[in-house]
Design an enzyme around this catalytic site. Structure first.
Site, PDB file in Angstrom:
ATOM      1  N   ASP A   1      71.926 -49.776  38.922  1.00 27.84           N
ATOM      2  CA  ASP A   1      70.968 -48.685  38.829  1.00 27.84           C
ATOM      3  C   ASP A   1      69.624 -49.328  38.475  1.00 27.84           C
ATOM      4  O   ASP A   1      69.597 -50.303  37.716  1.00 27.84           O
ATOM      5  CB  ASP A   1      71.411 -47.710  37.738  1.00 27.84           C
ATOM      6  N   LYS A   2      68.515 -48.820  39.026  1.00 23.64           N
ATOM      7  CA  LYS A   2      67.219 -49.472  38.768  1.00 23.64           C
ATOM      8  C   LYS A   2      66.668 -49.146  37.387  1.00 23.64           C
ATOM      9  O   LYS A   2      66.498 -50.026  36.547  1.00 23.64           O
ATOM     10  CB  LYS A   2      66.180 -49.070  39.833  1.00 23.64           C
ATOM     11  N   THR A   3      66.401 -47.875  37.158  1.00 21.73           N
ATOM     12  CA  THR A   3      65.655 -47.486  35.969  1.00 21.73           C
ATOM     13  C   THR A   3      66.483 -47.687  34.701  1.00 21.73           C
ATOM     14  O   THR A   3      67.564 -47.133  34.550  1.00 21.73           O
ATOM     15  CB  THR A   3      65.215 -46.013  36.067  1.00 21.73           C
TER      16      THR A   3
ATOM     17  N   LYS B   1      74.975 -40.905  43.979  1.00 20.16           N
ATOM     18  CA  LYS B   1      75.220 -42.317  43.656  1.00 20.16           C
ATOM     19  C   LYS B   1      76.658 -42.729  43.941  1.00 20.16           C
ATOM     20  O   LYS B   1      76.913 -43.820  44.459  1.00 20.16           O
ATOM     21  CB  LYS B   1      74.864 -42.587  42.188  1.00 20.16           C
TER      22      LYS B   1
ATOM     23  N   ASP C   1      73.544 -46.995  33.253  1.00 20.47           N
ATOM     24  CA  ASP C   1      73.409 -46.689  31.826  1.00 20.47           C
ATOM     25  C   ASP C   1      74.541 -45.823  31.280  1.00 20.47           C
ATOM     26  O   ASP C   1      74.583 -45.501  30.103  1.00 20.47           O
ATOM     27  CB  ASP C   1      72.053 -46.037  31.530  1.00 20.47           C
TER      28      ASP C   1
ATOM     29  N   ASP D   1      74.969 -42.070  35.521  1.00 23.99           N
ATOM     30  CA  ASP D   1      75.671 -42.936  36.471  1.00 23.99           C
ATOM     31  C   ASP D   1      77.190 -42.794  36.369  1.00 23.99           C
ATOM     32  O   ASP D   1      77.924 -43.537  37.021  1.00 23.99           O
ATOM     33  CB  ASP D   1      75.294 -44.408  36.222  1.00 23.99           C
TER      34      ASP D   1
END
Length: 698
Positions: A394-396, A569, A588, A592
């Protein structure tokens, strides 16, 4: 979605294997971890540690007593006397009965753990290493006793006592290795202090036990003391050493509003902490529970080792019987010789090394991972992590810090340096609460005094800095004012999806500041390590394609998925799996969760003090993508150690059993039972040492 189960009742967890060789295996295997208040947990773990230590001491005592009695037994043994030429010097009337009495003491006192183990294995219908040892020493003792009381033959007592000595020594060393490898829970429990300085209603402090503390109570933590609870700093500033809990080597700065973890060590300042979690809800308690579950959860490799150990026992008994028959019936050797070969086969085939091969590695890997902030919830998934072919981040908040920060500063004329331009912008923005403003302020090395500050609604802010009128404004403001900036550097920043603001000094555009979600400095290194392991690296983000492309390019990702909504996702993970890849998902652990559950291995990163992430197989305490690479590397290293230990244990027996049976007798190579016991013990110690050499590589 995967369903994760922890087998807390497994018959093959670490303690069971280690204690199948001691006096009270069932009691040890049935030990349960308390999830009550921390003090109670601490006592439970202390009792468990004391029980282990008592058993090590018991083997030590039995070994030394047996060794002392072995001297007279050797001196009185006819064969030893004959070899040393001492028949006349030592023999006396009734000496054989003294030999019998001393040997009986060694057999029953030194051999007691093995005889008791035989009864328990037969009762549970699981013959194993205790059965082999007990049969070997009982056969030797019974036959030798019969010779003393009239049967024609040779006494076997000196071989019996030396066999018991070496077995006890091997088990003593083995148990010390096991005890060292299985102390993770006890060491974690010891991190908690026994008392805390509770702040009373009148402002005074009183020392109370941890059991007396409740949520919302306040405690005083003095410099150098351990924090007694999980909570929030409400007064004071300090730095805290959390290395034993999270693996973070540098002391972490704490001030009012900061979260602290019970068991960490306070630095130079006194702080007042308001309690947020106690007992089983605390971070340390959850870590202890996860470590216990991981050590108890059944390993696929462990199943293989258990089956191999059972087959080895059956083979040893069969080969032992065949050896006796061949030497007696075919080779026409005397009974004593055939019996010695049979006893040696049973001793050398004891599957200690095989029984410890996997459990010791499990204990060591779980311990070192917990100490490094890498918490294993699902043992089977952790083992499967060695086969991961693709990892999705996951990016953020995972690859990035999840907060705005300055990524680029562009100076349009040479009058100001980048630092000066940023300082002018930060000075004006220091008076604004906007996220962009806060990002600029956080990235600057300092602010200057500002006069006549004024917000430009929806467009930026302005003020006087060093007597100059400074404005920090959006591209929309420039368009309204008819100001055009043609600079390729700024155009590239916009294409990357970054937020660009302009700095005007006395009406002239002096430069631009670009902001974006800041990429973690460890991300590029982590991606490089994962690629070096042959793992494809991917990213999921809800951000636009330009931002995703920029982040992917900066850190070297193989692939990215942009503009993905939270509920989409899991389907993206499934899409990657449909390519035939074994996939790990790293996020996180909150939005997710479905993706973590869908992945073959779910890794929750940056859980901080909230470690109970139910959908993850592995929980990484720190917000550090390098830890994702570390846990996958540890999985591979753990499996390698398991395979090495199994290969050694099986290979050793494949070589040693025929040797013990006497296949090289014609070449003059013959093992005594004592030599066989020494080799067997040595193989066990080698397996234990190999397991202890496992390390986390960051």
């Amino acid at each position: 979605m995967k369903k994760h189960q922890h087998n807390n009742g497994t018959q093959h967890e670490m303690h069971h294997h280690s204690t199948s060789t001691v006096t009270e295996p069932k009691e040890m295997g049935d030990h349960k971890h308390s999830t009550g208040h921390k003090g109670h947990e601490k006592h439970q773990h202390q009792d468990h540690a004391n029980h282990h230590a008592h058993m090590v001491a018991d083997f030590r005592k039995r070994f030394w007593v047996s060794l002392i009695l072995t001297g007279p037994v050797l001196a009185l043994s006819p064969l030893v006397q004959r070899v040393l030429g001492l028949e006349q010097a030592i023999s006396f009337p009734g000496d054989l009965y003294v030999l019998f009495a001393l040997s009986t003491a060694v057999f029953f006192y030194g051999g007691y753990p093995f005889l008791k183990g035989l009864c328990q294995e037969l009762r549970s219908k699981q013959p194993g290493m205790m059965t082999l040892i007990a049969l070997a020493i009982t056969t030797a003792y019974a036959y030798s006793s019969a010779v003393i009381f009239g049967l024609t033959g040779k006494v076997f007592f000196w071989e019996l006592v030396t066999l018991v000595d070496i077995m006890l020594l091997g088990h003593w060393i083995e148990m010390r290795s096991v005890l060292g490898a299985s102390r993770a829970l006890e060491e974690l429990a010891k991190l908690m202090p026994s008392e805390a300085h509770k702040i009373m209603a009148d402002g005074s402090s009183q020392d109370v036990s941890l059991e007396d503390l409740r949520v919302d109570d306040r405690v005083l933590v003095k410099p150098g003391e351990k924090l007694p609870v999980d909570g929030e700093v409400v007064e004071g500033e300090t730095s805290v050493n959390e290395a034993m809990l999270t693996g973070e080597s540098k002391p972490v700065s704490k001030k009012s509003g900061s979260q602290v973890i019970g068991g960490s060590i306070n630095g130079e300042g006194s702080i007042t902490v308001e309690i947020k979690k106690t007992g089983k809800d605390s971070y340390l308690s959850q870590v202890i529970d996860l470590v216990r579950q991981a050590q108890e959860s059944k390993s696929k490799t462990q199943d293989l080792a258990s089956r191999a150990a059972l087959w080895l026992t059956i083979i040893a008994l069969s080969v032992g019987g065949l050896t006796l028959f061949v030497w007696l019936g075919i080779a026409r050797q005397d009974f004593v010789f055939a019996l010695e070969r049979t006893v040696t086969v049973m001793v050398i085939a004891c599957p200690h090394a095989l029984g410890l091969a996997v459990p010791l590695v499990v204990a060591v890997s779980t311990s070192i991972s917990a100490k490094n902030g890498l918490l294993i919830r699902n043992r089977v998934a952790f083992e499967a992590a060695r086969n991961i072919q693709a990892i999705i981040f996951d990016k953020t908040g995972t690859l990035t810090e999840g907060k705005f920060g300055v990524t680029d500063t562009v100076v349009l004329d040479g009058e100001l340096s980048e630092q000066e331009l940023l300082r002018y912008a930060a000075s004006v923005e220091a008076h604004s609460e906007h996220p962009i403003a806060q990002g600029i302020v956080a990235s600057s090395d300092g602010n200057l005094p500002v006069q006549e500050f004024q917000a430009i609604t929806g467009k930026g802010a302005q003020g006087k800095v060093n007597g100059k009128e400074v404005k920090v404004v959006s591209p929309g403001f420039l368009r309204e004012q008819g100001i055009e900036i043609a600079d390729e550097r700024i155009e590239n920043l916009s294409v990357q999806g970054k937020t660009v603001v302009f700095v005007l000094v006395d009406g002239t555009v002096k430069g631009a500041v670009a902001l974006a979600d800041i990429i973690r400095k460890e991300s590029k290194q982590a991606i490089g390590k994962l690629k070096g392991m042959g793992i494809q690296t991917m990213m999921l983000t809800g951000d636009n394609r330009q931002v995703a492309k920029w982040v992917a390019g900066e850190i070297g990702l193989d692939e990215y998925f942009a503009e993905v909504l939270p509920h989409e996702k899991a389907s993206k993970v499934k899409e990657v799996q449909s390519r035939g890849l074994i996939v790990a998902m790293t996020g996180d652990g909150v939005n997710d969760a479905p993706a973590l559950a869908q992945a073959d291995v779910g890794i929750a990163i940056g859980a901080g003090t909230d470690v109970a992430v139910e959908t993850a197989d592995i929980v990484l305490v720190r917000n550090n993508p390098l830890d994702a690479a570390a846990i996958l590397g540890l999985s591979r290293a753990t499996y390698r150690k398991m395979v090495q230990n199994l290969a050694w244990a099986v290979g050793y027996n494949a070589f040693a059993i025929p040797l013990a049976a006497g296949v090289l007798y014609s070449l003059g190579v013959l093992l005594t039972p004592a030599a066989g016991a020494l080799l067997m013990s040595l193989s066990t110690v080698i397996v234990a040492i190999n397991a202890r050499m496992l390390k986390v590589r960051r």
